[in-house]
Design a protein around this motif. Structure first.
Motif, PDB file in Angstrom:
ATOM      1  N   GLY A   1      -0.455   8.829   3.332  1.00 31.46           N
ATOM      2  CA  GLY A   1       0.012  10.201   3.230  1.00 31.46           C
ATOM      3  C   GLY A   1       1.287  10.300   2.412  1.00 31.46           C
ATOM      4  O   GLY A   1       1.473  11.267   1.658  1.00 31.46           O
ATOM      5  N   ASP A   2       2.185   9.307   2.577  1.00 33.13           N
ATOM      6  CA  ASP A   2       3.441   9.332   1.856  1.00 33.13           C
ATOM      7  C   ASP A   2       3.984   7.905   1.822  1.00 33.13           C
ATOM      8  O   ASP A   2       3.639   7.073   2.662  1.00 33.13           O
ATOM      9  N   ASP A   3       4.844   7.624   0.831  1.00 32.25           N
ATOM     10  CA  ASP A   3       5.432   6.290   0.730  1.00 32.25           C
ATOM     11  C   ASP A   3       6.560   6.069   1.734  1.00 32.25           C
ATOM     12  O   ASP A   3       7.022   4.935   1.906  1.00 32.25           O
ATOM     13  N   ARG A   4       6.982   7.124   2.380  1.00 30.92           N
ATOM     14  CA  ARG A   4       7.998   7.001   3.436  1.00 30.92           C
ATOM     15  C   ARG A   4       7.254   6.920   4.768  1.00 30.92           C
ATOM     16  O   ARG A   4       6.732   7.922   5.258  1.00 30.92           O
ATOM     17  N   VAL A   5       7.253   5.712   5.366  1.00 26.18           N
ATOM     18  CA  VAL A   5       6.464   5.450   6.567  1.00 26.18           C
ATOM     19  C   VAL A   5       7.415   5.117   7.723  1.00 26.18           C
ATOM     20  O   VAL A   5       8.257   4.230   7.607  1.00 26.18           O
TER      21      VAL A   5
ATOM     22  N   ASP B   1       4.379  12.704   5.319  1.00 25.25           N
ATOM     23  CA  ASP B   1       3.439  13.727   4.861  1.00 25.25           C
ATOM     24  C   ASP B   1       2.095  13.545   5.550  1.00 25.25           C
ATOM     25  O   ASP B   1       1.045  13.496   4.923  1.00 25.25           O
ATOM     26  N   GLY B   2       2.156  13.391   6.880  1.00 30.83           N
ATOM     27  CA  GLY B   2       0.926  13.356   7.637  1.00 30.83           C
ATOM     28  C   GLY B   2       0.663  12.037   8.328  1.00 30.83           C
ATOM     29  O   GLY B   2       1.409  11.062   8.206  1.00 30.83           O
ATOM     30  N   LEU B   3      -0.428  12.028   9.106  1.00 35.59           N
ATOM     31  CA  LEU B   3      -0.866  10.870   9.877  1.00 35.59           C
ATOM     32  C   LEU B   3      -1.999  10.183   9.132  1.00 35.59           C
ATOM     33  O   LEU B   3      -3.033  10.808   8.851  1.00 35.59           O
ATOM     34  N   THR B   4      -1.810   8.907   8.809  1.00 36.63           N
ATOM     35  CA  THR B   4      -2.820   8.161   8.057  1.00 36.63           C
ATOM     36  C   THR B   4      -3.415   7.088   8.954  1.00 36.63           C
ATOM     37  O   THR B   4      -2.705   6.401   9.683  1.00 36.63           O
ATOM     38  N   LYS B   5      -4.764   6.972   8.865  1.00 38.03           N
ATOM     39  CA  LYS B   5      -5.414   5.881   9.590  1.00 38.03           C
ATOM     40  C   LYS B   5      -6.114   4.974   8.595  1.00 38.03           C
ATOM     41  O   LYS B   5      -6.588   5.419   7.540  1.00 38.03           O
ATOM     42  N   LEU B   6      -6.155   3.690   8.958  1.00 37.08           N
ATOM     43  CA  LEU B   6      -6.823   2.687   8.130  1.00 37.08           C
ATOM     44  C   LEU B   6      -7.960   2.110   8.960  1.00 37.08           C
ATOM     45  O   LEU B   6      -7.731   1.422   9.966  1.00 37.08           O
ATOM     46  N   GLU B   7      -9.193   2.414   8.551  1.00 40.14           N
ATOM     47  CA  GLU B   7     -10.373   1.965   9.280  1.00 40.14           C
ATOM     48  C   GLU B   7     -11.389   1.421   8.293  1.00 40.14           C
ATOM     49  O   GLU B   7     -11.741   2.078   7.304  1.00 40.14           O
TER      50      GLU B   7
ATOM     51  N   TYR C   1       0.854  -1.183   0.000  1.00 42.20           N
ATOM     52  CA  TYR C   1       0.000   0.000   0.000  1.00 42.20           C
ATOM     53  C   TYR C   1       0.890   1.233   0.000  1.00 42.20           C
ATOM     54  O   TYR C   1       1.887   1.291   0.742  1.00 42.20           O
ATOM     55  N   GLY C   2       0.516   2.224  -0.808  1.00 42.44           N
ATOM     56  CA  GLY C   2       1.290   3.445  -0.898  1.00 42.44           C
ATOM     57  C   GLY C   2       0.414   4.660  -1.076  1.00 42.44           C
ATOM     58  O   GLY C   2      -0.801   4.631  -0.786  1.00 42.44           O
ATOM     59  N   GLU C   3       0.982   5.738  -1.581  1.00 45.85           N
ATOM     60  CA  GLU C   3       0.224   6.973  -1.801  1.00 45.85           C
ATOM     61  C   GLU C   3      -0.975   6.739  -2.707  1.00 45.85           C
ATOM     62  O   GLU C   3      -2.042   7.328  -2.511  1.00 45.85           O
ATOM     63  N   VAL C   4      -0.806   5.866  -3.700  1.00 41.60           N
ATOM     64  CA  VAL C   4      -1.890   5.617  -4.653  1.00 41.60           C
ATOM     65  C   VAL C   4      -3.087   4.976  -3.963  1.00 41.60           C
ATOM     66  O   VAL C   4      -4.212   5.045  -4.473  1.00 41.60           O
ATOM     67  N   ASN C   5      -2.860   4.362  -2.807  1.00 42.15           N
ATOM     68  CA  ASN C   5      -3.958   3.733  -2.073  1.00 42.15           C
ATOM     69  C   ASN C   5      -4.519   4.631  -0.980  1.00 42.15           C
ATOM     70  O   ASN C   5      -5.521   4.261  -0.349  1.00 42.15           O
ATOM     71  N   GLY C   6      -3.872   5.766  -0.732  1.00 41.34           N
ATOM     72  CA  GLY C   6      -4.386   6.684   0.269  1.00 41.34           C
ATOM     73  C   GLY C   6      -3.436   7.007   1.396  1.00 41.34           C
ATOM     74  O   GLY C   6      -3.769   7.810   2.279  1.00 41.34           O
TER      75      GLY C   6
END
Length: 954
Positions: free
Chosen positions: A160-164, A181-187, A153-158
């Motif tokens: 924030g950035d590919d560097r995690v 590039d931000g805080l991403t949540k997967l729900e 999963y990467g930017e194309v999937n939602g």
């Protein structure tokens, strides 16, 4: 929580003088065995080992030794970025070239993760579904499900950035990703990213953690934030954070506070207040890349170039020349009414320490000598100072010195202001004690009853008695009279360096041989034989809780007298505890009398390396027992694998067990209790990490081991290792069996040898007897028969003629019988074949005259005993004679057979003579008698003739 607020308030005040103290940080770097000083991640596994990810290698640390792992050990890359232990206890390693996993103490690769072999893995996480997530530097996150299927999963999937940088799951099962590039949540399968637009101070995130209350905390390049619903509450340098560029966050499991590693040091955050730490307080490097709170309550910091730092708490503060002291050899500490602390040194004068900093006073300011022994304030805040070269009084910024004419005794070693006598008492080094009434000096020495002229300390008891600690014992001054106490009264040593009146009014002494408590008449000595860790005791102090603190040349001893007095064998409450530099002291070697309890209840300890301030109210006990691991079993110089059934050869009975009890707070003070079952020894105590046994006897053994930490907490379950020491080959069953067989064989051989030899001798004797009978007796009888025949040819009377004829017949009959006897005795006739030959000879002489034919079966070389052969032959003769005389037979069948165990002889004729003659004749009785002699069965059968059948054991 109130306790931690007090800590924060105290630290907020104390750090205003941050330049004047250091805190107890313990450092481990390359010099200690760490593979590299750049530390990227830390992990404590379920076995209590500390794992350290560095930029060059992986390290495992047990508190004593580092074990290093590199690519040659199976790592995909030597640059390690992340560590994680899953629910099974497997340890996952994120490298600059993919992922390794440690299972069963071996570094392995996971084939399903081969797509990550070119990825830098920055974090690894296992969610509640036991599925794995791998955060990478530029390739997003990879997901490994329970079927070993991997997806990306990467930017194309939602994202924030590919560097995690971090992956985390909250209590509701929501996955959170800290990206660049931000805080991403997967729900519920959907990605959503929060950025500065939503309230983050900076989109570049470094770390995530869940607080004790379930709050999500975010570490960013712009400060610390917590997420409340969808609102961010952030804290920055403006709120007291040491630096906004956060690298790592760990939760303090006791207080719930946060330890925050930044690029400018560490912050401890609790109740929205920060306490900051940097290289000024003891960190080796301000760039802290990772933090870890261990199971003992210690906090670890992994730095960029400074190795790992272990912070042991705020209860110790150290002051040295680097913090402004004029000299590190501290001789005394005291306090004035304003709360300033005065520190005397041997060679640097004195120093006043307060919130404004450190002020130095020395000979240039008027002090009589820079080598100061002792200090004390009077009621007017005049500071009396005892030096190597006289007495100085410091009052209102001016030193008053006494010259040699006023005070000829220059080495003032101890001072005490007596309210009872309204005078000062000055103990000197070698000259006695002086009483000073602000006008005159009066000297008291050994001549007046003082125990010794070197007076190290002076105390005053409630009954106004003055007590003097000297190098000759303790002297009591009461009613103008000295009473002296020494080793004869229970002191462990007459060299007394310090005395103390405790909270209950009891007198304590610190001596060269231990400590002692005075009961009014005698001293109760407490020495190393009673468990005291050292015998040379420089001072003794008591805190507000009643705990005693004893200065030695090995560190400070914490002494709980109540625990000592009421100790039970099973108690975890240890009377003695040794505190050293490893636990936060500035140095291990203390100085005589250099201790002080201030108005706040804090204790000050003077040493040869500076002064340590100890805050008893902050002291904590380590509730985590050591985790024990068997490291090695060495037998006869060779390492033995610890798996499976362990068998040790008999020539390798010198056995050494190596082990470790993991305890990071005080690794050198772990105590072990061990025993070797089946060896006859009981439980033994040691602080060594190895035990050696010499020349163990063959047998089965079990080595049992348990350990306790420096606060007396034992591990619940003992560790056991069973093994067998094999017996030497000459003691093993197969060898003993072989020896028994060989001995039996030898006995049998000897027995057979002598039996055969005896048989041969017997056979020779039989041959000789047979020859003698045949040659001598037989010849004589034959001669008699011939002589009778000759006399019969002569002209003799008829009665004499009959007698001569009877003599001849009888002689021939005897010759015939003797011939049978000689034949049976002769050893050359022992086989069945010899018997059958004899039988055939007899048949040929008897039956042809009666015109009776015969058939003979039986020809073997088996031997028969003399008695058996003789009686069989005589039975045979009797049967043939009966056939010749009474049977009217025309044919006889003779059978003789033996198989080594049984024999059968059968004589069967087809005669038709009168049956009564055959059954009742004397011959049949003779045959039965002879059969009985050889324990044989004899039967007579009338079936188509007559049969004599003899059967028995050969």
């Amino acid at each position: 929580m109130r306790f931690y607020l007090l800590i924060v308030l105290f630290l907020a005040i104390s750090f205003s003088e941050a330049e004047a103290q250091t805190l107890p940080f313990r450092t481990y770097s390359i010099e200690n065995g760490l593979s590299e000083s750049v530390v990227n991640d830390l992990l404590q596994d379920e076995d209590a080992y500390l794992w350290i990810a560095t930029s060059y290698g992986l390290n495992r640390f047990d508190g004593i030794e580092f074990e290093n792992y590199y690519m040659e050990d199976g790592l995909k890359e030597n640059r390690i970025h992340s560590l994680y232990e899953d629910h099974k206890g497997w340890k996952w390693i994120g490298t600059a070239a993919g992922v390794n996993v440690i299972k069963s103490d071996s570094i392995q690769s996971v084939s399903a993760l081969s797509p990550l072999n070119s990825s830098t893995v920055l974090d690894i996480y296992q969610d509640e579904l036991n599925e794995y997530w791998f955060a990478t530097d530029g390739e997003g996150v990879w997901h490994l499900d329970g079927n070993n299927n991997i997806s990306q999963y990467g930017e194309v999937n939602g994202l924030g950035d590919d560097r995690v940088r971090k992956v985390l799951e909250d209590e509701e099962g929501i996955l959170w990703f800290a990206t660049r590039d931000g805080l991403t949540k997967l729900e519920d399968g959907n990605f959503r990213t929060f950025t500065e637009r939503h309230g983050l101070p900076d989109d570049r995130l470094r770390d995530l953690t869940i607080g004790q209350d379930g709050t999500l905390w975010i570490g960013s390049r712009g400060g610390l934030c917590k997420l409340i619903g969808e609102v961010f509450r952030c804290f920055t340098e403006n709120d007291g954070l040491v630096n906004n560029r956060i690298q790592s966050i760990s939760v303090d499991q006791e207080s719930g506070g946060l330890w925050i590693g930044t690029e400018e040091g560490v912050s401890f955050f609790i109740e929205e207040s920060f306490t900051n730490y940097s290289v000024d307080q003891g960190l080796t490097n301000n760039i802290v890349q990772t933090t870890l709170y261990d199971r003992e309550g210690n906090i670890w910091f992994g730095t960029f170039g400074g190795g790992i730092n272990l912070f042991l708490g705020n209860h110790f503060r150290n002051y040295t020349v680097e913090e402004g002291l004029p000299n590190n050899v501290i001789t005394d500490i005291t306090e004035d009414r304003t709360g300033s602390h005065w520190i005397s040194t041997y060679g640097g004068g004195i120093a006043r320490l307060n919130n404004s900093g450190t002020t130095i006073y020395n000979s240039q300011d008027g002090l009589v000598d820079n080598k100061v022994y002792t200090m004390a304030f009077d009621s007017t805040e005049g500071l009396f100072i005892g030096t190597r070269w006289g007495l100085s009084i410091f009052r209102e910024g001016v030193f008053q010195n006494f010259d040699e004419t006023e005070v000829p005794y220059r080495k003032i070693r101890s001072l005490h202001r007596s309210e009872a006598t309204d005078s000062w008492w000055l103990g000197t080094y070698g000259e006695g004690v002086l009483e000073y009434d602000n006008q005159d000096f009066q000297l008291w020495t050994e001549e007046e009853g003082l125990a010794n002229n070197t007076v190290m300390a002076i105390e005053e008891s409630e009954d106004s008695s003055l007590w003097f600690a000297t190098y000759g014992g303790i002297s009591q001054w009461k009613d103008s009279t000295f009473t002296t106490y020494g080793i004869q009264h229970g002191l462990p040593n007459n060299g007394v360096m310090d005395i103390l009146i405790d909270k209950e009014g009891n007198l304590w002494a610190a001596t060269f041989g231990g400590i002692a408590r005075f009961d009014g008449e005698n001293f109760e000595a407490i020495t190393p034989e009673d468990g005291l860790p050292d015998e040379v005791c420089y001072f003794i102090e008591q805190d507000d809780r009643g705990i005693f603190w004893i200065g030695t040349n090995r560190g400070i001893i914490r002494f709980d007298y109540e625990a000592y007095k009421n100790a039970e064998p099973s108690d975890d409450r240890r009377p003695f505890k040794l505190i050293t530099q490893a636990q936060g002291l500035v140095a291990n070697e203390m100085n005589a009398g250099a201790s002080f309890k201030d108005n706040e209840g804090d204790l000050w300890f003077g040493s040869v390396g500076g002064v340590t301030r100890f805050i008893p109210s902050m002291e904590t006990m380590n509730a985590a027992p050591p985790s024990i691991h068997m490291k090695n079993l060495n037998a006869g110089g060779e390492n033995v694998p610890l798996q499976g059934e362990i068998e040790i050869e008999s020539d390798k009975r010198n056995i050494t067990f190596s082990y470790v009890g993991i305890n990071f707070t005080s690794p050198d003070q772990v105590e072990y209790q061990y025993r070797l079952r089946n060896s006859g020894e009981g439980w033994q105590m040691t602080t060594d990490r190895s035990v050696r046994y010499s020349s163990l006897s063959p047998g089965d053994y079990t080595f049992q081991l348990r350990a306790r930490n420096n606060d007396g907490r034992w591990n619940e379950e003992q560790t056991e290792l069973s093994f067998t020491v094999l017996a030497p080959f000459w003691m093993r069953w197969w060898f003993i069996t072989a020896v028994i067989v060989a001995v039996i064989g030898l006995i049998f051989f000897i027995y057979n040898y002598y039996r055969v030899r005896k048989m041969v001798e017997l056979e020779r004797m039989r041959v000789r007897i047979a020859s003698d009978l045949h040659d001598d007796v037989g010849s004589a009888l034959t001669e008699i028969a011939l002589q009778s025949d000759f006399l019969q040819t002569m002209d003799v009377a008829d009665p004499l003629q009959d007698s001569l004829r009877q003599i001849g017949n009888q002689s021939r009959k005897i010759v015939s019988s003797l011939d049978d006897i000689v034949w049976s005795i002769d050893a050359r006739n022992d086989t069945v074949g010899d018997l059958t030959d004899r039988m055939q000879d007899y048949v040929n002489n008897v039956l042809p005259e009666k015109e009776i034919s015969y058939r003979f079966e039986g020809d073997t070389q088996e031997k028969l005993g003399v008695s058996l052969r003789e009686n069989l032959y005589l039975i045979f003769k009797e049967a043939i004679n009966n056939i010749a005389k009474h049977s009217n037979a025309g044919k006889v069948e003779i059978h003789l057979a033996t198989n080594g165990q049984r024999f059968v002889m059968s004589i069967h004729d087809d005669g038709t003579g009168p049956q009564n003659e055959r059954k009742t004749g004397q011959g049949l009785s003779n045959m039965k008698m002879r059969a009985k002699r050889i324990d044989a069965d004899i039967t007579f059968n009338n079936n188509k003739g007559f049969e004599v059948r003899v059967e028995g054991t050969a």
